[in-house]
Design an enzyme around this catalytic site. Structure first.
Site, mmCIF file in Angstrom:
data_model
loop_
_atom_site.group_PDB
_atom_site.id
_atom_site.type_symbol
_atom_site.label_atom_id
_atom_site.label_comp_id
_atom_site.label_asym_id
_atom_site.label_seq_id
_atom_site.Cartn_x
_atom_site.Cartn_y
_atom_site.Cartn_z
ATOM 1 C CE LYS A 48 -0.404 -0.361 5.130
ATOM 2 N NZ LYS A 48 -1.140 -1.053 6.032
ATOM 3 N NE ARG A 146 -7.067 -0.022 11.166
ATOM 4 C CZ ARG A 146 -5.543 0.011 10.579
ATOM 5 N NH1 ARG A 146 -4.768 0.895 10.569
ATOM 6 N NH2 ARG A 146 -5.180 -1.377 10.278
ATOM 7 C CE1 TYR A 274 11.882 32.352 3.829
ATOM 8 C CE2 TYR A 274 11.665 30.159 3.484
ATOM 9 C CZ TYR A 274 11.679 31.231 2.846
ATOM 10 O OH TYR A 274 11.219 31.071 1.679
ATOM 11 C CG MET A 322 7.843 23.832 -0.675
ATOM 12 S SD MET A 322 6.607 24.687 -1.468
ATOM 13 C CE MET A 322 5.590 25.737 -0.076
HETATM 14 C C1 LIG Z 1 -0.555 -1.957 6.884
HETATM 15 C C2 LIG Z 1 -1.112 -3.322 7.129
HETATM 16 C C3 LIG Z 1 -0.164 -4.486 7.586
HETATM 17 C C4 LIG Z 1 1.473 -4.287 7.312
HETATM 18 O O1 LIG Z 1 1.972 -3.720 8.503
HETATM 19 P P1 LIG Z 1 3.572 -3.707 8.735
HETATM 20 O O2 LIG Z 1 3.721 -3.652 10.088
HETATM 21 O O3 LIG Z 1 4.192 -2.635 7.896
HETATM 22 O O4 LIG Z 1 3.881 -5.078 8.623
HETATM 23 C C5 LIG Z 1 -0.808 -5.562 7.677
HETATM 24 N N1 LIG Z 1 -2.047 -5.753 7.756
HETATM 25 C C6 LIG Z 1 -3.079 -4.501 7.753
HETATM 26 C C7 LIG Z 1 -4.345 -4.702 7.815
HETATM 27 C C8 LIG Z 1 -2.298 -3.547 7.414
HETATM 28 O O5 LIG Z 1 -3.182 -2.333 7.254
#
Ligand SMILES: *Cc1c(COP(=O)(O)O)cnc(C)c1O
Length: 383
Positions: A48, A146, A274, A322
């Protein structure tokens, strides 16, 4: 090396700033993770957020080559991107897709996670329209609160999936404190997960894949592995906490590099950047580097971060702007074009995402995912 920056950057990149992603390190890390898994436990590579800033298509290809069997993404858009890049492996959506994405999810053969009746019904409707019979994974909330259905709802959700003519390909949950080895709550969550799995089994429902572990839980112990582990951070070369680091040999895959764009000498006590918040103690050579907070070099590192030039740690001189940052190189010789390492190694010195995270009061995840797409990625196959 080619291109104007000597970085291997393609044409059209003029600014000498780049992220080097070591696919050899990714391969090594995937092998290290697999080393702690029993042979029948699968690995889902979490890619992701553009593979935590490393580039999702490239990381996916390498992880799959090294034996990962699944990929995981947060967004439908991310899954679609991977399909467009030619990835054919199973891709799990780690959250329930929005109802209006159901058709795209199925058309692209993305595996949906579900945890609401509405989510299940919208997928079932799209499946009917397309004439397909998809597998879904049911997510149970065992205590993180969550996403996911409560353990009480899980059986009803499973029933609905079957009623709607779909297949339960997996059941899974997520741990809240897996990075804290001594915390008993991981066990509490694991037991709740086991209860849900056995209740389903009593009804004759035994999904092919049960999974619970992120990187932290993968390193905690085999009792968390079930049929599949979902690893993100460890693949990129970091343990989720210092306590878990000894379990495996991980190599950070991301290096952030640049070149000095300007050098100037200033006298003692002159203010820099700055707010004039930095004043060198003696005559100093200042090196300007064309990277700033719009690239993911957090402004919070102003006055506390260090960067490598000429094999030495150089303080960031004053406020990060920036698009630029100034370094204090003291009396040392420094020239336009000299290599700057913001994350990674130079002449045996090393700066990691954990160093940044400690200075900023955050975690390595945020540092890596925060390195913006404005910076081009260059792929190398290190040893
Ligand atoms: C992001 C995520 C992971 C991976 O987590 P890491 O700590 O980076 O290994 C696994 N499961 C879910 C549901 C996640 O959202």
């Amino acid at each position: 090396m080619s291109g104007s920056t000597g970085s291997g950057l393609g044409s059209g990149n003029y600014r000498p700033v780049w992220v080097e992603v070591d696919l050899g390190a990714i391969r090594h890390n995937v092998r290290e993770i697999r080393r702690v898994l029993a042979p029948d436990v699968g690995l889902l590579a979490v890619v992701k957020a553009s593979a935590y800033g490393h580039g999702d298509a490239q990381v996916s290809h390498v992880a799959l080559e090294e034996g990962a069997s699944w990929l995981g993404v947060a967004l439908v858009e991310e899954g679609v991107r991977l399909r467009e890049a030619g990835v054919t492996a199973p891709i799990l959506l780690l959250s329930e897709p929005p109802a209006d994405a159901a058709e795209v999810v199925l058309a692209r053969s993305l595996t949906a996670t579900v945890y609401t009746a509405e989510g299940i019904r919208s997928l079932a409707k799209a499946a009917g329209d397309l004439g397909v019979c998809p597998e879904v994974h049911i997510k149970v909330d065992t205590g993180m609160h969550r996403v996911g259905g409560s353990p009480e709802q899980a059986l009803a959700l499973a029933g609905l999936v079957l009623e709607e003519g779909m297949v339960i390909g997996g059941i899974w949950s997520h741990l809240a404190v897996a990075d804290e080895p001594g915390n008993p709550f991981s066990e509490v969550q694991r037991r709740r997960f086991d209860v849900v799995c056995s209740e389903m089994e009593a009804l004759g429902i035994r999904p092919r894949l049960r999974h619970l572990a992120n990187s932290g839980a993968t390193l905690l112990g085999k009792e968390y592995h079930y049929d599949l582990v979902r690893c993100g951070l460890a693949i990129y070369g970091y343990a989720p906490s210092a306590e878990l680091a000894p379990a495996v040999d991980l190599r950070p895959a991301m290096t952030l590099k640049a070149r000095v764009s300007l050098v100037k000498e200033v006298g003692a006590g002159e203010g820099v950047s700055y707010g004039l918040r930095y004043r060198p103690e003696g005559r100093s050579l200042l090196a300007t580097v064309p990277i700033g907070y719009a690239d993911g070099l957090p402004r919070g590192l102003s006055g506390r971060g260090v960067v490598l030039v000429g094999g030495k740690r150089r303080p960031i001189a004053g406020t990060i702007t920036m698009d630029q940052v100034v370094l204090d190189c003291g009396q040392d010789r420094v020239e336009i074009g000299d290599e700057v390492v913001l994350l990674g190694e130079q002449a045996g010195e090393r700066i990691t995402a954990v160093d940044w995270a400690e200075a900023l009061g955050t975690i390595a995840y945020e540092v890596l995912a925060g390195v913006r797409s404005r910076i081009p990625r260059v792929y190398v196959e290190g040893a």
